[in-house]
Structures are given as structure tokens and as C-alpha cells.
Scaffold this active site. Sequence first.
Site, PDB file in Angstrom:
ATOM      1  N   GLU A  82      -4.076   0.341  -8.910  1.00  0.00           N
ATOM      2  CA  GLU A  82      -3.056   1.181  -9.216  1.00  0.00           C
ATOM      3  C   GLU A  82      -1.738   0.293  -9.676  1.00  0.00           C
ATOM      4  OE1 GLU A  82      -2.752   5.079  -6.430  1.00  0.00           O
ATOM      5  OE2 GLU A  82      -2.838   3.238  -5.282  1.00  0.00           O
ATOM      6  N   HIS A 134      -1.134  -2.877  -7.253  1.00  0.00           N
ATOM      7  CA  HIS A 134      -1.890  -2.452  -6.018  1.00  0.00           C
ATOM      8  C   HIS A 134      -3.331  -2.716  -6.030  1.00  0.00           C
ATOM      9  CE1 HIS A 134      -2.953   0.757  -2.861  1.00  0.00           C
ATOM     10  NE2 HIS A 134      -2.856  -0.379  -2.270  1.00  0.00           N
ATOM     11  N   SER A 183       0.809  -1.206  -0.029  1.00  0.00           N
ATOM     12  CA  SER A 183       0.163  -0.035  -0.088  1.00  0.00           C
ATOM     13  C   SER A 183       0.924   1.169  -0.056  1.00  0.00           C
ATOM     14  CB  SER A 183      -0.740   0.134   1.225  1.00  0.00           C
ATOM     15  OG  SER A 183      -1.603  -0.996   1.331  1.00  0.00           O
TER      16      SER A 183
HETATM   17  N1  LIG Z   1      -6.152  -4.402   3.722  1.00  0.00           N
HETATM   18  C1  LIG Z   1      -6.375  -3.360   2.593  1.00  0.00           C
HETATM   19  O1  LIG Z   1      -7.204  -2.800   2.619  1.00  0.00           O
HETATM   20  C2  LIG Z   1      -5.224  -3.399   1.526  1.00  0.00           C
HETATM   21  C3  LIG Z   1      -5.616  -2.771   0.337  1.00  0.00           C
HETATM   22  C4  LIG Z   1      -4.515  -3.018  -0.743  1.00  0.00           C
HETATM   23  C5  LIG Z   1      -3.406  -3.437  -0.312  1.00  0.00           C
HETATM   24  N2  LIG Z   1      -2.982  -3.854   0.803  1.00  0.00           N
HETATM   25  C6  LIG Z   1      -1.654  -4.638   0.874  1.00  0.00           C
HETATM   26  O2  LIG Z   1      -1.821  -5.839   0.869  1.00  0.00           O
HETATM   27  C7  LIG Z   1      -0.678  -6.508   1.781  1.00  0.00           C
HETATM   28  C8  LIG Z   1      -1.492  -7.577   2.492  1.00  0.00           C
HETATM   29  O3  LIG Z   1      -2.464  -6.873   3.445  1.00  0.00           O
HETATM   30  P1  LIG Z   1      -3.528  -7.869   3.976  1.00  0.00           P
HETATM   31  O4  LIG Z   1      -4.854  -6.970   4.545  1.00  0.00           O
HETATM   32  O5  LIG Z   1      -4.109  -8.891   3.148  1.00  0.00           O
HETATM   33  O6  LIG Z   1      -2.947  -8.337   5.313  1.00  0.00           O
HETATM   34  P2  LIG Z   1      -3.587  -9.771   6.216  1.00  0.00           P
HETATM   35  O7  LIG Z   1      -2.805  -9.377   7.537  1.00  0.00           O
HETATM   36  O8  LIG Z   1      -4.821  -9.899   5.977  1.00  0.00           O
HETATM   37  O9  LIG Z   1      -2.678 -10.773   5.475  1.00  0.00           O
HETATM   38  C9  LIG Z   1      -0.992 -11.072   5.359  1.00  0.00           C
HETATM   39  C10 LIG Z   1      -0.703 -12.311   5.079  1.00  0.00           C
HETATM   40  O10 LIG Z   1       0.709 -12.408   5.192  1.00  0.00           O
HETATM   41  C11 LIG Z   1       0.970 -13.489   5.562  1.00  0.00           C
HETATM   42  N3  LIG Z   1       2.699 -13.417   5.663  1.00  0.00           N
HETATM   43  C12 LIG Z   1       3.252 -13.088   6.625  1.00  0.00           C
HETATM   44  N4  LIG Z   1       4.453 -13.250   6.529  1.00  0.00           N
HETATM   45  C13 LIG Z   1       4.596 -13.791   5.331  1.00  0.00           C
HETATM   46  C14 LIG Z   1       5.632 -14.683   4.534  1.00  0.00           C
HETATM   47  N5  LIG Z   1       7.175 -14.355   5.169  1.00  0.00           N
HETATM   48  N6  LIG Z   1       5.417 -15.283   3.612  1.00  0.00           N
HETATM   49  C15 LIG Z   1       4.196 -15.730   3.097  1.00  0.00           C
HETATM   50  N7  LIG Z   1       3.232 -15.045   3.757  1.00  0.00           N
HETATM   51  C16 LIG Z   1       3.406 -14.406   5.068  1.00  0.00           C
HETATM   52  C17 LIG Z   1       0.274 -13.822   6.865  1.00  0.00           C
HETATM   53  O11 LIG Z   1       0.355 -15.107   7.346  1.00  0.00           O
HETATM   54  C18 LIG Z   1      -0.962 -13.379   6.309  1.00  0.00           C
HETATM   55  O12 LIG Z   1      -2.020 -14.250   6.043  1.00  0.00           O
HETATM   56  C19 LIG Z   1       0.088  -5.541   2.406  1.00  0.00           C
HETATM   57  O13 LIG Z   1       1.305  -5.064   1.891  1.00  0.00           O
HETATM   58  C20 LIG Z   1      -1.169  -4.482   2.448  1.00  0.00           C
HETATM   59  O14 LIG Z   1      -0.383  -2.942   2.494  1.00  0.00           O
HETATM   60  C21 LIG Z   1      -4.012  -4.010   1.911  1.00  0.00           C
END
Ligand SMILES: NC(=O)c1ccc[n+]([C@@H]2O[C@H](COP(=O)([O-])OP(=O)(O)OC[C@H]3O[C@@H](n4cnc5c(N)ncnc54)[C@H](O)[C@@H]3O)[C@@H](O)[C@H]2O)c1
Length: 291
Positions: A152, A140, A119
Site C-alpha cells: 500500500e 506499507h 500499519s
Molecule cells: N507484523 C506485521 O504483520 C506488519 C505488517 C505490516 C506492517 N507492519 C508494521 O511494521 C513495523 C514493524 O513491525 P514488526 O512486526 O517488524 O515489529 P517487530 O517487533 O518484529 O520489530 C520492530 C523492530 O524495531 C526495533 N526498534 C525499536 N525501536 C527502535 C528504534 N528507536 N530504532 C531502531 N529500531 C528500533 C526493535 O528492536 C525491533 O527489532 C510496525 O510499524 C508495524 O505496524 C507490521
Amino acid sequence: MEINTIGVIGAGQMGNGIAHVMALAGYEVRLSDISQDALDKAIALIGKNLDRQVSREKITAEERDAAMGRIRATLDLAEIGATDLVIEAATEQESVKQKIFDSIAPHLKPHTILTSNTSSISITRLASRTDRPEKFLGFHFMNPVPLMQLVELIRGIATDQETYKACLAVVERLGKTAASAEDFPAFIVNRILVPMINEAVYTLYEGVGNVRSIDMAMKLGANHPMGPLELADFIGLDTCLAIMNVLHEGLADTKYRPCPLLTKYVEAGWLGRKTKRGFYDYRGDEPVPTR
Ligand SMILES: NC(=O)c1ccc[n+]([C@@H]2O[C@H](COP(=O)([O-])OP(=O)(O)OC[C@H]3O[C@@H](n4cnc5c(N)ncnc54)[C@H](O)[C@@H]3O)[C@@H](O)[C@H]2O)c1
């Protein structure tokens, strides 16, 4: 170059949504995580979300079955490295992402495009530490992935045009729309959205309003479909805090300082919907404000 297979790393909120839409669009998907439990939950959730689309007649039962058949969950990074396009969607911490790119490096095919769903973290910096900065892009998605139209695409300083075009073609095949953003902290959507959420938390912190009045004010007064605190719970308060820290450090401007109350919620482990408590408490039938 044509993309047929997609590797998704991280099976949380975003990773499962990305796997879902990619499989529906006909791509072969390999989904991985460090946790088998997260993978099991993600597969179950994708099934449930696809079922909902069938019951709403958005897709047919055959399309659901075909999509599920295209997703393989794996703990083996070698399987992810063998795909045409890798989308990293793990926890928003640079050290975590860095480790993932280091571990997958020996398994990548020469043509594999590497992307991150980050993000806010610098695409150029993430790319510079890999063996293929020209084949690295910010990919993104917005949350929830199956519903949100925008993606994005963020070019790092070294990203080549072929990589950009290949990813643009993927976005188009998903039926989504790409916005091209330059690689500056938090890109376009979060540069604008997350400081607004942080300001809503300051409004709460300073007692200008309570959780309900702040959310109601922005829904009815600014015509936002969700209040900013409700939205923060939906995004994840840890993710919001991480983005504010990246803006604060990356742009060196005090206007981006994270609200101490946001930090406190994260320290409490009250991360929003995913932990059942944030600005609202989701443990009962109805969300109840926590302030
Ligand atoms: N939540 C949102 O609204 C949103 C929107 C756009 C982008 N993002 C981005 O997407 C990414 C994930 O966010 P999320 O909301 O899905 O988080 P989340 O906490 O729901 O999921 C993250 C996952 O990553 C896994 N993980 C951690 N370390 C790891 C590793 N070394 N290898 C493999 N898996 C691993 C965790 O076990 C977990 O299942 C982040 O970079 C976030 O900034 C989030």
C-alpha cells in the site's frame, strides 16, 4: 528521481523482509536497529530465507550471494540518512517513530525520501513533524514481505507526485503491486482485516467458540487460508492491539474498541509467534490452543 540505496530502520519481522526483497531486486541496503542482537538475528534470518529460495529454485546461489553482499547492518543512523530512500519499520508506536525521524533528520540528504511502514499511524501527522512532508510517504508492506504481492502506498496531505512516482517505481522493480490508499486510520487492508481479527477475539471472549473452532470456521466457512486467531499470532498481538487503538481513537467510533481479551494477552507478553505464545502455544512441535 532514481533510487539506488535504501535505508531500513528496524530489523524485526518486517524490516528483515524489506531488506531481503530490496537486496534481491538490486538495491544497496543499509539495515539498522537499536539492538545489535536484532541486527544479528535479522542477517541470519535473511540468509536462511534466501537459502530456502535457492533450495526451491526460485533464485540461484549467485543471486543469493549478491543479495547478501548488498546488505550492510549498522547501528549508525548517519549511514541510513545518506541513502536515497529511508523505510522506517520500527515498533508500531508513534513516539518511537517520532524519535527516529527526529534523530535521523540531521543526517538526511536533501533528496532523501522518508517513508514509514506503519500499519495504522497517520502519515500526514508523521510527515508534518519532519523537514520534508512533501517527500514523505506511507510504504506499507504485507507480512511476510518476500511472499506477499501487495504494497500500500499512502500519500499524506502534502506528499508530492514525484515522491509517489519514485516509490511506485521501487514497488514495480520488486515485482510487487501497489494499491494507492488515502491517509485515514489503518488505510485499506488493516481497516478491514484487523477489526475482523478483533471480532474473532470477541467471539472467543464471549465463549461463542474456542480457538480451534473459530479458526476452523473461518477457514472452511469463509475460505480464508488462515484462521483469524492464527493470523493474529502471525501479525503480532501487540501490533493488532495498536492498530485497534489507532482506529478507535482516529475514527471515534465504539465499533473499533479493542477486545479486553486481546489487551490481556498483550499485557501477559503473549504476543503470538514472535514470543512463542499467543492464541496458540508454539513452544512444542505443534501449536496448541491456549483457550
Ligand atoms: N507484523 C506485521 O504483520 C506488519 C505488517 C505490516 C506492517 N507492519 C508494521 O511494521 C513495523 C514493524 O513491525 P514488526 O512486526 O517488524 O515489529 P517487530 O517487533 O518484529 O520489530 C520492530 C523492530 O524495531 C526495533 N526498534 C525499536 N525501536 C527502535 C528504534 N528507536 N530504532 C531502531 N529500531 C528500533 C526493535 O528492536 C525491533 O527489532 C510496525 O510499524 C508495524 O505496524 C507490521
